[in-house]
Scaffold this active site. Structure first.
Site, mmCIF file in Angstrom:
data_model
loop_
_atom_site.group_PDB
_atom_site.id
_atom_site.type_symbol
_atom_site.label_atom_id
_atom_site.label_comp_id
_atom_site.label_asym_id
_atom_site.label_seq_id
_atom_site.Cartn_x
_atom_site.Cartn_y
_atom_site.Cartn_z
ATOM 1 N N HIS A 1 111.417 -61.819 -39.992
ATOM 2 C CA HIS A 1 111.064 -61.309 -41.327
ATOM 3 C C HIS A 1 110.225 -62.368 -42.056
ATOM 4 C CE1 HIS A 1 111.257 -59.060 -44.981
ATOM 5 N NE2 HIS A 1 112.504 -59.305 -45.367
ATOM 6 N N HIS B 1 104.973 -54.709 -36.672
ATOM 7 C CA HIS B 1 105.622 -54.377 -37.939
ATOM 8 C C HIS B 1 106.409 -53.089 -37.749
ATOM 9 C CE1 HIS B 1 106.197 -53.539 -42.216
ATOM 10 N NE2 HIS B 1 105.892 -54.796 -42.408
ATOM 11 N N ASP C 1 102.031 -62.021 -42.381
ATOM 12 C CA ASP C 1 102.371 -63.422 -42.111
ATOM 13 C C ASP C 1 101.374 -64.134 -41.214
ATOM 14 O OD1 ASP C 1 105.504 -62.047 -42.181
ATOM 15 O OD2 ASP C 1 104.944 -63.718 -43.483
#
Ligand code: SDX
Length: 430
Positions: free
Chosen positions: A265, A306, A364
């Site tokens: 995460h 994702h 990210d």
């Protein structure tokens, strides 16, 4: 919201009619909340097929790569708004007018300081503590100081708690960094904007003049904005679950910080930089892609994939552009990590495995490269994600507490343990 129904046929039971609910955007949902009355439960580990609540805050379309905050596309907000304005939008549902924005910014500015006693909390941590451990501990401890904003049924208390958390997270984060260096804590400066103030508290030294770099501050603000909220992700769902028990807002946000820390995460931004550093050179990319595809190897390409986006993550597109802008502005044209990341993205997106499994760069993948270029240490990356996401967490917490549907979250299970059995006294056990 129910305008049709699905029919469940279960052996030995009469057909069960389940309402189909329609939102304003996105897929319809089947309301299974009444199944318990028939002593039936659904089974959905990881909640891949479960809508846990209704919400008006953020909408994601994973196939089309759409992310809306209160109806505004993330790319538009990134280009034309700023982080505190998006905080106001998320919390209140509308963009602020000039007066509302000035009031909100002023209120945030006047909550940036911490109770002086909190400074001594840091001394209990080893100097080499991960700053996320410090953030978890200090944010949870805020409930010991702010008794005047803990009546969670009082909207005014909830609003004050939201302001305090958004305002104080940068101060606590910067203090965690300063503590790790053995440098003195730097107080917030209310003449600076939110991002400038964070960078001031992170990098200024009593012995040196400190002038904010507008390019870096703008990039920092955009990174905050792109991480502000993301529907019912793991950490937001954690905050909602903690809040459903009536826990105070500071404890709930501390739970969200803990959930965000995981490398699957929010910890992924730190893991991306560590992965790129380990790959080291374009010539080694193929062996890492092979590892990511190898079912017997637990290695995954960090920053890719994702749960919801099965196409591009719209935040990653903006983040990649911001990467270019920061490298240009800082004259870091040959940033090896950025060049390696671009090459890795290019190769991965041509690989049948990644195409078939719809694995694209997520938010990210690029954020860590910008943060590293700005001079943020890698172990602070997830702290910055947590700072930015605090507004999302507290907005969902507030929406849930204001909802007439509020019930304590208490999932059931599929029990696969042993049947009931007789107790065996110790002396008879072999
Ligand atoms: C964030 O939910 C949110 O909105 C989160 C977030 C937010 O803003 O709050 O967007 C922020 O957390 C972004 C994600 C950051 N995490 C990473 O970059 C870590 C690497 N990614 C993976 O761990 C993974 O993609 C997840 C955790 C992000 C998603 O996992 P899912 O949805 O449970 O998907 P999965 O693990 O079931 O993977 C599906 C398949 C699997 O192969 P099979 O078992 O079907 O053969 O794809 C493979 C996985 O092995 N796969 C990957 C991969 N991600 C998934 N293979 C290689 N590299 C990867 N990165």
């Amino acid at each position: 919201m129910a305008n049709d129904s699905a029919e469940l046929r279960f052996p030995g039971k009469d057909p069960i009619s389940l309402p189909i609910l329609e939102g304003t955007l996105g897929p319809q949902v089947i309301d299974v909340s009444d199944l318990a009355r028939h002593d039936l439960f659904t089974f959905d580990p990881g909640f891949q097929s479960t809508a846990a609540c209704s919400s008006k805050i953020t909408f994601i379309d994973g196939d089309k790569g759409i992310l809306l905050h209160r109806g505004y596309p993330i790319a538009t907000l990134a280009e034309r708004s700023d982080y505190l304005e998006v905080c106001y939008l998320l919390l209140n549902g509308e963009l602020p007018n000039k007066v509302q924005k000035d009031d909100f910014v002023s209120n945030i500015r006047h909550h940036t300081m911490l109770h002086e006693q909190l400074s001594s909390f840091f001394n209990g941590f080893p100097r080499n503590s991960h700053p996320m451990a410090i953030l978890c501990g200090v944010v949870g401890a805020l409930s010991a100081f702010y008794h005047d904003s803990l009546e969670i049924k009082n909207p005014a208390h909830r609003e004050l708690a939201a302001l305090r958390l958004i305002a104080k997270m940068p101060t606590i984060a910067a203090m965690a960094y300063k503590y790790s260096l053995g440098q003195p804590f730097v107080y917030p400066k209310n003449s600076l904007n939110y991002a400038e103030n964070f960078l001031h508290m992170m990098f200024s030294l009593p012995a040196e003049p400190d002038t904010p770099n507008p390019v870096i501050a703008a990039a920092m603000d955009k990174i905050f904005l792109l991480h502000a909220d993301h529907e019912q992700n793991a950490s937001t769902s954690t905050v909602r679950l903690a809040g459903s028990s009536g826990a105070n807002p500071f404890a709930c946000i501390s739970a969200g910080i803990a959930a965000l820390w995981g490398p699957a995460h929010g910890g992924a931004n730190e893991a991306v930089i560590n992965m790129l550093t380990e790959i080291g050179d374009v010539s080694r990319i193929s062996q890492y892609i092979a590892r990511a595809k190898d079912k017997n190897d637990s290695f995954r390409l960090m920053g890719f994939g994702h749960r919801v986006y099965k196409n591009f993550d719209p935040r990653a597109k903006v983040m990649r552009q911001t990467c270019h802008e920061v490298m240009e502005a800082l004259q870091i044209h040959d940033n090896p990590l950025f060049k390696l990341a671009l090459k890795l993205e290019e190769i991965a997106l041509q690989d049948p495995y990644f195409i078939e499994k719809k694995l694209y760069p997520n938010v990210d993948f690029y954020s860590g490269i910008i943060l590293k270029a700005i001079g943020i240490p890698t172990n602070m990356f997830t702290v910055i994600f947590a700072m930015a996401r605090t507004v999302g967490w507290i907005t969902h917490w507030n929406e849930m507490l204001g909802s007439p549907e509020l019930k304590i979250g208490r999932p059931r299970q599929l029990y696969t343990g042993t049947l009931e059995r007789a107790f065996v006294p110790l002396e008879q056990r072999n």
